[in-house]
Design an enzyme around this catalytic site. Structure first.
Site, PDB file in Angstrom:
ATOM      1  N   ILE A  62       0.844  -1.188   0.000  1.00  0.00           N
ATOM      2  CA  ILE A  62       0.000   0.000   0.000  1.00  0.00           C
ATOM      3  C   ILE A  62       0.886   1.246   0.000  1.00  0.00           C
ATOM      4  O   ILE A  62       1.917   1.294   0.676  1.00  0.00           O
ATOM      5  CB  ILE A  62      -0.927  -0.008   1.239  1.00  0.00           C
ATOM      6  CG1 ILE A  62      -1.741  -1.314   1.293  1.00  0.00           C
ATOM      7  CG2 ILE A  62      -1.824   1.216   1.264  1.00  0.00           C
ATOM      8  CD1 ILE A  62      -2.652  -1.564   0.109  1.00  0.00           C
ATOM      9  N   HIS A  63       0.477   2.235  -0.764  1.00  0.00           N
ATOM     10  CA  HIS A  63       1.290   3.454  -0.895  1.00  0.00           C
ATOM     11  C   HIS A  63       0.416   4.695  -0.882  1.00  0.00           C
ATOM     12  O   HIS A  63      -0.788   4.634  -1.126  1.00  0.00           O
ATOM     13  CB  HIS A  63       2.121   3.406  -2.183  1.00  0.00           C
ATOM     14  CG  HIS A  63       1.289   3.313  -3.424  1.00  0.00           C
ATOM     15  ND1 HIS A  63       0.883   4.424  -4.121  1.00  0.00           N
ATOM     16  CD2 HIS A  63       0.767   2.243  -4.073  1.00  0.00           C
ATOM     17  CE1 HIS A  63       0.167   4.043  -5.173  1.00  0.00           C
ATOM     18  NE2 HIS A  63       0.072   2.726  -5.166  1.00  0.00           N
TER      19      HIS A  63
END
Length: 120
Positions: free
Chosen positions: A42-43
């Site tokens: 996740i970013h």
């Protein structure tokens, strides 16, 4: 070099590292549904400032990977969802429409804070 896309990994789903064993890195922006988040890196979502193309490069941590193929919807998925599947197999034809293929070794590990960027 022109930065096409830049982001930072903020969270790693419980099963995300298993994809590395299959020569894949799967990303999704923050706010992904829980069942998807489990399998993704996740970013914090960045802006796409150009086109993803073969001959551009993926920079992940300190490693640079030449892009060898880009699926038909990979750019749209990245722009809209922060979602992309990177395959570390150097194929010259995309396996699936949402896949980006690169040449180079699969990362040993990816930790929160790792920077991911595409450059041309």
């Amino acid at each position: 070099m022109t930065v096409i896309y830049q982001t930072t990994i903020t969270h790693i789903g419980a099963s995300a590292r298993l994809a590395l064993d299959e020569q894949m890195l799967i990303t999704f922006r923050e706010g992904a549904p829980a069942d998807i988040e489990e399998f993704c890196f996740i970013h914090c979502h960045g802006d796409l400032a150009g086109s993803l193309r073969a001959a551009s490069a993926l920079k992940l941590g300190g490693q640079c990977y030449p892009v060898t193929a880009v699926g038909d919807v990979a750019e749209q998925n990245l722009r809209e969802l922060g979602h992309i599947t990177v395959r570390f197999d150097g194929q010259s034809t995309p396996e699936f429409p949402g896949t980006v293929h690169v040449r180079g070794p699969v990362p040993e590990d990816i930790a929160p804070g790792c920077e991911l960027k595409f450059v041309a």
